[in-house]
Design a protein around this motif. Structure first.
Motif, mmCIF file in Angstrom:
data_model
loop_
_atom_site.group_PDB
_atom_site.id
_atom_site.type_symbol
_atom_site.label_atom_id
_atom_site.label_comp_id
_atom_site.label_asym_id
_atom_site.label_seq_id
_atom_site.Cartn_x
_atom_site.Cartn_y
_atom_site.Cartn_z
ATOM 1 N N UNK A 196 0.826 -1.203 0.000
ATOM 2 C CA UNK A 196 0.000 0.000 0.000
ATOM 3 C C UNK A 196 0.860 1.253 0.000
ATOM 4 N N UNK A 197 1.971 1.227 0.746
ATOM 5 C CA UNK A 197 2.851 2.401 0.798
ATOM 6 C C UNK A 197 3.458 2.693 -0.562
ATOM 7 N N UNK A 198 3.878 1.652 -1.292
ATOM 8 C CA UNK A 198 4.443 1.843 -2.629
ATOM 9 C C UNK A 198 3.389 2.440 -3.560
ATOM 10 N N UNK A 199 2.171 1.893 -3.509
ATOM 11 C CA UNK A 199 1.081 2.406 -4.342
ATOM 12 C C UNK A 199 0.730 3.841 -3.961
ATOM 13 N N UNK A 200 0.691 4.118 -2.658
ATOM 14 C CA UNK A 200 0.407 5.476 -2.192
ATOM 15 C C UNK A 200 1.478 6.455 -2.667
ATOM 16 N N UNK A 201 2.736 6.007 -2.698
ATOM 17 C CA UNK A 201 3.827 6.871 -3.137
ATOM 18 C C UNK A 201 3.630 7.272 -4.601
ATOM 19 N N UNK A 202 3.295 6.286 -5.436
ATOM 20 C CA UNK A 202 3.056 6.559 -6.859
ATOM 21 C C UNK A 202 1.887 7.529 -7.018
ATOM 22 N N UNK A 203 0.815 7.276 -6.284
ATOM 23 C CA UNK A 203 -0.384 8.112 -6.391
ATOM 24 C C UNK A 203 -0.115 9.518 -5.846
ATOM 25 N N UNK A 204 0.684 9.623 -4.794
ATOM 26 C CA UNK A 204 1.037 10.946 -4.264
ATOM 27 C C UNK A 204 1.738 11.780 -5.327
ATOM 28 N N UNK A 205 2.642 11.146 -6.072
ATOM 29 C CA UNK A 205 3.345 11.857 -7.148
ATOM 30 C C UNK A 205 2.357 12.289 -8.234
ATOM 31 N N UNK A 206 1.419 11.404 -8.580
ATOM 32 C CA UNK A 206 0.412 11.742 -9.601
ATOM 33 C C UNK A 206 -0.442 12.918 -9.143
ATOM 34 N N UNK A 263 -6.211 4.441 -10.925
ATOM 35 C CA UNK A 263 -4.990 4.246 -10.141
ATOM 36 C C UNK A 263 -4.989 5.149 -8.912
ATOM 37 N N UNK A 264 -5.418 6.395 -9.091
ATOM 38 C CA UNK A 264 -5.464 7.332 -7.971
ATOM 39 C C UNK A 264 -6.486 6.867 -6.933
ATOM 40 N N UNK A 265 -7.653 6.425 -7.394
ATOM 41 C CA UNK A 265 -8.670 5.903 -6.465
ATOM 42 C C UNK A 265 -8.097 4.733 -5.677
ATOM 43 N N UNK A 266 -7.344 3.868 -6.359
ATOM 44 C CA UNK A 266 -6.720 2.724 -5.691
ATOM 45 C C UNK A 266 -5.739 3.194 -4.616
ATOM 46 N N UNK A 267 -4.990 4.257 -4.936
ATOM 47 C CA UNK A 267 -4.062 4.810 -3.951
ATOM 48 C C UNK A 267 -4.777 5.415 -2.762
ATOM 49 N N UNK A 268 -5.898 6.088 -3.005
ATOM 50 C CA UNK A 268 -6.681 6.658 -1.905
ATOM 51 C C UNK A 268 -7.272 5.554 -1.034
ATOM 52 N N UNK A 269 -7.700 4.466 -1.655
ATOM 53 C CA UNK A 269 -8.195 3.318 -0.884
ATOM 54 C C UNK A 269 -7.073 2.747 -0.024
#
Length: 505
Positions: free
Chosen positions: A193-203, A336-342
């Motif tokens: 989740x942290x890796x996905x959140x990192x990608x989404x934070x950049x987006x 992808x962003x929704x997935x990061x927010x989840x």
């Protein structure tokens, strides 16, 4: 507000969510197969790398509050909120993490404390104090509610679905799988989740680059068109960022004390070696630096929706980020962003369920009913069953409170959550601090400090004792700051008085 997502978005969101659920269940089953006792559930029986635990720390510290709710405050109040949530509080948190983690881990590892309440009880040699903190930990349900509401807002917007139905599904799924996974699966899922959140934070952060075409000064000029104080470091007309006392002093105190939450400070107990602590902190803090800057998205959302309306309807504060994501991004980037927010919500929600259910089982149920219920030779299995029942209890309470916050929030579910969570760590701060840095501390010193913190926090908030607390919606950070400082004075006074008295005898 409703039906912002296109049919293509809805279909793609469903596919991604189902795949995400399958991935989570894989790690939960993998972790559950290794759980033989409550100790395994609470702190795990696998040797985790400091990098994985550091990522888990970053994921569990930055929840739906950081990615979904707090940017809403910034969308309403501008740069004063960025200074508060994006600069001052993170710096205070980083200093506190470095300062408190090593001492807590060292003692927690030595005494085999599985929960925050156990740490308190063993540190001060009092089962009654551990029981007291097990009751106090129920305040953390308010944070669970915040995350459930945040996840519901994101999913209901992404799926054009009824929020109440989405809320029920979120609670059934998450609380259901948390009955089995525990710490063994938590570190794996949090790391992913942290890796996905990192990608989404950049987006998310890159989504506002178009507003900087004329440089920072051009960006600030655009912000100033929103309102007279929107581009200023203070906003006298806001409810939370009126002056530097609220923005800097209070947020510094809160940031230091906020680390004293069980799903945060107990992460260090997952490390098997003392030498891993530094790498764990470096990884966690570097990732957190990026995560905390997501609050800037509130500024981008406000420039995108200057009057905070869409399709002629006003956007509730808690829905600003999810509405921005569905409206701003192309379908697959939006998914992808929704997935990061989840992920941002689930990472902390999982940690809260795990730590709170462990505490309710080990520190509340066991001392009160354990001897009468548990049978010799069957204790481990029976204790795990009790923990599952505690999770079911948390699920029911969380649904009822989340439903209420969905229908009629007091501006934002964030206020509801802050009031409970801030009260908890206000009560926990002095005993954690004294336990690590003072010698021969007696129970009466920390107990009086904890009780003082709770009384002062709720007294200031609901009694409206200060000029700052006269609004229709008040800032829990002020009540918590006064509570922490008052409890510190009380704790130190009682400690030195009792120590001097014992020396004279």
């Amino acid at each position: 507000m409703n039906n912002l997502a296109s049919p293509e978005q809805i279909t793609a969101t469903w596919i991604v969510i189902i795949l995400y659920m399958v991935a989570i269940l894989f790690f939960v089953i993998r972790g559950a197969l290794r759980i033989k006792s409550m100790s395994d559930y609470a702190v795990g029986n696998i040797s985790f790398s400091p990098i994985a635990v550091g990522l888990a720390l970053a994921a569990s510290m930055t929840s739906a509050a950081t990615f979904i709710i707090n940017p809403g405050f910034i969308a309403l109040y501008g740069m004063s909120g960025v200074l508060s949530f994006g600069i001052v509080m993170p710096l205070a948190i980083f200093a506190s993490l470095i300062f408190l983690t090593k001492g807590f881990r060292k003692y927690g590892a030595n005494v085999k404390a599985l929960t925050m309440a156990q740490w308190m009880g063993k540190m001060y040699n009092s089962k009654a104090y551990a029981l007291f903190f097990a009751f106090v930990s129920l305040l953390l349900i308010t944070f669970i509610v915040l995350i459930c509401v945040g996840l519901t807002q994101v999913l209901s917007n992404g799926l054009n679905a009824d929020p109440v139905l989405v809320l029920a599904c979120v609670i059934l799924f998450v609380f259901g799988y948390m009955m089995f996974g525990g710490a063994n699966s938590l570190v794996y899922t949090n790391s992913i989740q942290a890796v996905l959140m990192f990608v989404v934070a950049i987006i998310l952060l890159s989504s506002g680059t178009s507003y900087f075409e004329d440089g920072i000064s051009g960006f600030m000029t655009q912000l100033s068109t929103i309102g007279p104080n929107f581009a200023e470091w203070t906003d006298p007309d806001s409810l939370f960022f009126r002056d530097f006392f609220e923005i800097i002093f209070c947020q510094t105190v809160i940031g230091i004390a906020i680390v004293c939450q069980p799903h945060i400070i107990t992460k260090s107990l997952l490390l098997k070696n003392e030498k891993d602590v530094n790498r764990y902190l470096i990884v966690g803090i570097l990732v957190l630096i990026v995560f905390f800057q997501v609050v800037f998205v509130g500024l981008f959302a406000r420039l995108y929706f200057p009057d905070l309306t869409v399709n002629g309807s006003s956007i509730p504060m808690d829905s600003i980020v999810s509405t921005y994501v569905v409206s701003r991004f192309p379908v697959y980037i939006g998914i992808l962003v929704i997935l990061g927010l989840i992920s941002a919500g689930l990472s902390t929600l999982e940690g809260l369920i795990q730590s709170l259910s462990s505490s309710l089982t080990a520190d509340l149920f066991n001392p009160l009913f354990g001897k009468a219920i548990y049978k010799v030779g069957k204790r481990d299995k029976q204790e795990i069953l009790v923990n599952k029942l505690m999770i079911a209890f948390l699920a029911i309470v969380s649904f009822v409170l989340s439903y209420q916050q969905l229908l009629s929030p007091n501006l934002s579910v964030g206020i509801f959550a802050q009031n409970g969570v801030y009260a908890y760590f206000s009560a926990a701060f002095v005993p954690v601090l004294f336990g690590m840095f003072l010698k021969d501390v007696q129970l009466k010193a920390v107990f009086s400090a904890s009780v003082t913190a709770l009384v002062v926090h709720f007294g200031v908030y609901y009694g409206r004792f200060l000029p700052y607390m006269q609004e229709t919606v008040n800032n829990p950070g002020i009540a918590s700051t006064i509570a922490i400082l008052t409890s510190l004075v009380v704790g130190l006074s009682v400690h030195y008085f009792t120590r001097q008295k014992s020396q004279n005898v």
